[in-house]
Design an enzyme around this catalytic site. Sequence first.
Site, PDB file in Angstrom:
ATOM      1  N   ASN A 177      44.423  45.885  33.923  1.00 12.50           N
ATOM      2  CA  ASN A 177      44.838  45.997  32.864  1.00 12.50           C
ATOM      3  C   ASN A 177      45.910  47.313  32.728  1.00 12.50           C
ATOM      4  O   ASN A 177      47.119  47.485  32.181  1.00 12.50           O
ATOM      5  CB  ASN A 177      44.076  45.898  31.562  1.00 12.50           C
ATOM      6  CG  ASN A 177      43.603  44.450  31.367  1.00 12.50           C
ATOM      7  OD1 ASN A 177      43.950  43.587  32.138  1.00 12.50           O
ATOM      8  ND2 ASN A 177      42.423  44.338  30.771  1.00 12.50           N
ATOM      9  N   GLU A 211      39.855  50.837  39.444  1.00 14.42           N
ATOM     10  CA  GLU A 211      41.030  50.749  38.255  1.00 14.42           C
ATOM     11  C   GLU A 211      40.876  52.282  37.827  1.00 14.42           C
ATOM     12  O   GLU A 211      39.733  52.896  37.397  1.00 14.42           O
ATOM     13  CB  GLU A 211      40.703  49.799  37.314  1.00 14.42           C
ATOM     14  CG  GLU A 211      41.658  49.517  36.235  1.00 14.42           C
ATOM     15  CD  GLU A 211      41.665  48.503  35.412  1.00 14.42           C
ATOM     16  OE1 GLU A 211      41.102  47.554  35.654  1.00 14.42           O
ATOM     17  OE2 GLU A 211      42.551  48.283  34.264  1.00 14.42           O
ATOM     18  N   GLU A 271      39.410  39.569  41.235  1.00  6.16           N
ATOM     19  CA  GLU A 271      38.351  40.232  40.147  1.00  6.16           C
ATOM     20  C   GLU A 271      37.290  39.284  40.059  1.00  6.16           C
ATOM     21  O   GLU A 271      37.588  38.154  39.622  1.00  6.16           O
ATOM     22  CB  GLU A 271      39.133  40.448  38.814  1.00  6.16           C
ATOM     23  CG  GLU A 271      40.070  41.743  38.740  1.00  6.16           C
ATOM     24  CD  GLU A 271      40.527  42.128  37.420  1.00  6.16           C
ATOM     25  OE1 GLU A 271      39.676  41.967  36.615  1.00  6.16           O
ATOM     26  OE2 GLU A 271      41.462  42.587  37.449  1.00  6.16           O
ATOM     27  N   TYR A 305      34.471  36.405  35.353  1.00  2.00           N
ATOM     28  CA  TYR A 305      33.270  37.117  35.104  1.00  2.00           C
ATOM     29  C   TYR A 305      32.296  36.129  34.267  1.00  2.00           C
ATOM     30  O   TYR A 305      32.822  35.156  33.267  1.00  2.00           O
ATOM     31  CB  TYR A 305      33.548  38.080  33.935  1.00  2.00           C
ATOM     32  CG  TYR A 305      34.561  39.369  34.784  1.00  2.00           C
ATOM     33  CD1 TYR A 305      34.038  40.361  35.399  1.00  2.00           C
ATOM     34  CD2 TYR A 305      36.007  39.556  34.631  1.00  2.00           C
ATOM     35  CE1 TYR A 305      34.930  41.464  36.086  1.00  2.00           C
ATOM     36  CE2 TYR A 305      36.811  40.230  34.921  1.00  2.00           C
ATOM     37  CZ  TYR A 305      36.394  41.315  35.934  1.00  2.00           C
ATOM     38  OH  TYR A 305      37.171  42.127  36.353  1.00  2.00           O
ATOM     39  N   GLN A 365      33.970  45.930  39.311  1.00  4.45           N
ATOM     40  CA  GLN A 365      34.742  47.163  40.173  1.00  4.45           C
ATOM     41  C   GLN A 365      33.669  47.655  40.902  1.00  4.45           C
ATOM     42  O   GLN A 365      32.724  47.187  41.380  1.00  4.45           O
ATOM     43  CB  GLN A 365      35.420  47.971  39.111  1.00  4.45           C
ATOM     44  CG  GLN A 365      36.499  47.185  38.332  1.00  4.45           C
ATOM     45  CD  GLN A 365      37.472  48.122  37.635  1.00  4.45           C
ATOM     46  OE1 GLN A 365      37.444  49.290  37.665  1.00  4.45           O
ATOM     47  NE2 GLN A 365      38.218  47.533  36.795  1.00  4.45           N
ATOM     48  N   ASN A 409      49.119  42.119  37.036  1.00  6.23           N
ATOM     49  CA  ASN A 409      47.782  41.741  36.851  1.00  6.23           C
ATOM     50  C   ASN A 409      47.594  40.725  35.470  1.00  6.23           C
ATOM     51  O   ASN A 409      48.196  41.218  34.452  1.00  6.23           O
ATOM     52  CB  ASN A 409      46.913  42.903  36.412  1.00  6.23           C
ATOM     53  CG  ASN A 409      45.582  42.765  36.106  1.00  6.23           C
ATOM     54  OD1 ASN A 409      44.810  42.442  36.822  1.00  6.23           O
ATOM     55  ND2 ASN A 409      45.187  42.878  34.842  1.00  6.23           N
ATOM     56  N   GLU A 410      46.844  39.706  35.459  1.00  6.76           N
ATOM     57  CA  GLU A 410      46.400  38.898  34.354  1.00  6.76           C
ATOM     58  C   GLU A 410      47.869  38.814  33.592  1.00  6.76           C
ATOM     59  O   GLU A 410      47.449  38.901  32.235  1.00  6.76           O
ATOM     60  CB  GLU A 410      45.225  39.407  33.546  1.00  6.76           C
ATOM     61  CG  GLU A 410      43.961  39.388  34.639  1.00  6.76           C
ATOM     62  CD  GLU A 410      42.754  39.912  33.691  1.00  6.76           C
ATOM     63  OE1 GLU A 410      42.827  40.203  32.735  1.00  6.76           O
ATOM     64  OE2 GLU A 410      41.812  39.216  34.518  1.00  6.76           O
TER      65      GLU A 410
HETATM   66  O1  AHR Z   1      37.808  44.816  35.466  1.00  8.60           O
HETATM   67  C1  AHR Z   1      38.115  45.016  34.095  1.00  8.60           C
HETATM   68  C2  AHR Z   1      39.319  44.156  33.582  1.00  8.60           C
HETATM   69  O2  AHR Z   1      39.143  42.789  33.638  1.00  8.60           O
HETATM   70  C3  AHR Z   1      40.552  44.483  34.407  1.00  8.60           C
HETATM   71  O3  AHR Z   1      41.256  45.558  34.115  1.00  8.60           O
HETATM   72  C4  AHR Z   1      41.666  43.184  33.845  1.00  8.60           C
HETATM   73  O4  AHR Z   1      42.280  42.882  34.781  1.00  8.60           O
HETATM   74  C5  AHR Z   1      40.278  42.385  33.573  1.00  8.60           C
HETATM   75  O5  AHR Z   1      40.563  41.626  32.247  1.00  8.60           O
END
Ligand code: AHR
Length: 505
Positions: A76, A31, A296, A248, A353, A176-177
């Site tokens: 993001n 990103e 992700e 995450y 990432q 995205n999200e």
């Molecule tokens: O990977 C970091 C961030 O985590 C990304 O930009 C977003 O999509 C997620 O919230």
Amino acid sequence: MASDKLRATLIADKSFVIAEVDKRIYGSFIEHLGRAVYGGIYEPGHATADSLGFRGDVKALVKELDVPIIRYPGGNFVSGYNWEDGVGPVEQRPRRLELAWRTIEPNEVGTNEFMEWAKDVGSEVMMAVNLGTRGVDAARNLLEYCNHPGGTYWSDLRRQHGVAQPHKIKTWCLGNEMDGPWQIGQKTAAEYGRLAYETGKAMRLVDPDIELVSCGSSSSAMPTFPEWEAVTLEHTYDVADYVSLHQYYGNRDNDSANFLARSMDLEHFIRTVTATCDYIKAKKRSKKTMYLSFDEWNVWYHSNESDTKIEPWTIGPAQLEDHYNFEDALLIGSMLITFLRHADRVKMACLAQLVNVIAPIMTEAGGAAWKQTIFYPYLHASTYGRGLSLQPIVNSPKYDAQDYTDVPYLDSAIVYNQESDELTIFAINRHLEEALELKCDVRGFEGYRLIEHIELHHDDLKAVNTAQEQHVKPRQASGTECKDGFVETLLSEASWNVIRLGKKA
Ligand code: AHR
């Protein structure tokens, strides 16, 4: 071997096929964020930089991981990105306020440069379009710019920019999200569903060969999960091929037994999204199966506090730089194992990432590129986890953790590679103090011998690697035997193991 302590058994059989592993589950993500691009893959002044400014040492590490697909440019970031800013003569590109991470985006790297880099490292690109501040028009124009051969406004502009052949990008994320309040241009499920459907419809008219990912929830903890999936898929089911999942984990309470059980939550998340997709399939009387793109996933919590102190409006600040320890590597292994056991539905996954930002690869400005602890399970799975995923039949002692009950100490996945005729057992011993005696029934694999048993273990769960020293790194385990159709081994407490069998041992 252990006396009458912890014991588990596992059966591996060629007939228990879950599915062919889609190699794209070993994908990753770059990103425009922190030092991922600027100061990560791209550092023009670096001794190893190529003519475009991309670091050669970083490329070598990415190649070692053999990453089949890389998501780009966000995240993001994409929800405020004007892709047109990143093409054409570099000196004419605008510098912009980047609102997602509150930095300056110089646009020195854009679509064509990134595609060149991805080609060099041997990866496909999963391109995301901006459905935050933009919509149908910008998305279809970007697709025309990237994939149309020529003879139209946007494809000829690409040619003028020095790229004669179309990029032929196959996989596209519809935003995205979009459920997240932090997202620029956040939408309700109904708003997103309509916009994503119309965008996908137009994109398919430009290029019918593309695959589309509909945006799922930002995590299983979102209050709108799984209603978000149910409502958005009502709209996008016919146009999309995948729905995305993001997750995450962290160990903020420093409860390692609970932390290592987090893949139970992952398992539940995958099952719930699969069930929701199948509910919409039934409702629509559709013949099509929706697949999952876990685009992700990672451990992310170490850097949260330091990130609040970052000065805004700079280029490439050190954001989201988690320094991973040994127990993080174990959970990464367990998450990979979970994807393998769901190979029938999870077709893509991107470790988020790849460089510097919550990443397996770190760089020093003007200095070395080095491997974090999580590099290793990712490397092993990407290298040996291709082929048929087989259902492990497991009998393991279990434990109860703070948030999970009946957590098996043994976490495992099996991959049979027909091409190399090799069998790989990935196994984690979640017990933090005791070794686990493991007996694997591999009688279905006659004539196979042990090639090697790779182990990742450290006495200190909090051990980390640095640019100077690889404290956590794999080694060959001794004592593992393959005899008369059985593999017998002792898995060290808290360990990641790769047991490889083949005929050509
Ligand atoms: O990977 C970091 C961030 O985590 C990304 O930009 C977003 O999509 C997620 O919230």
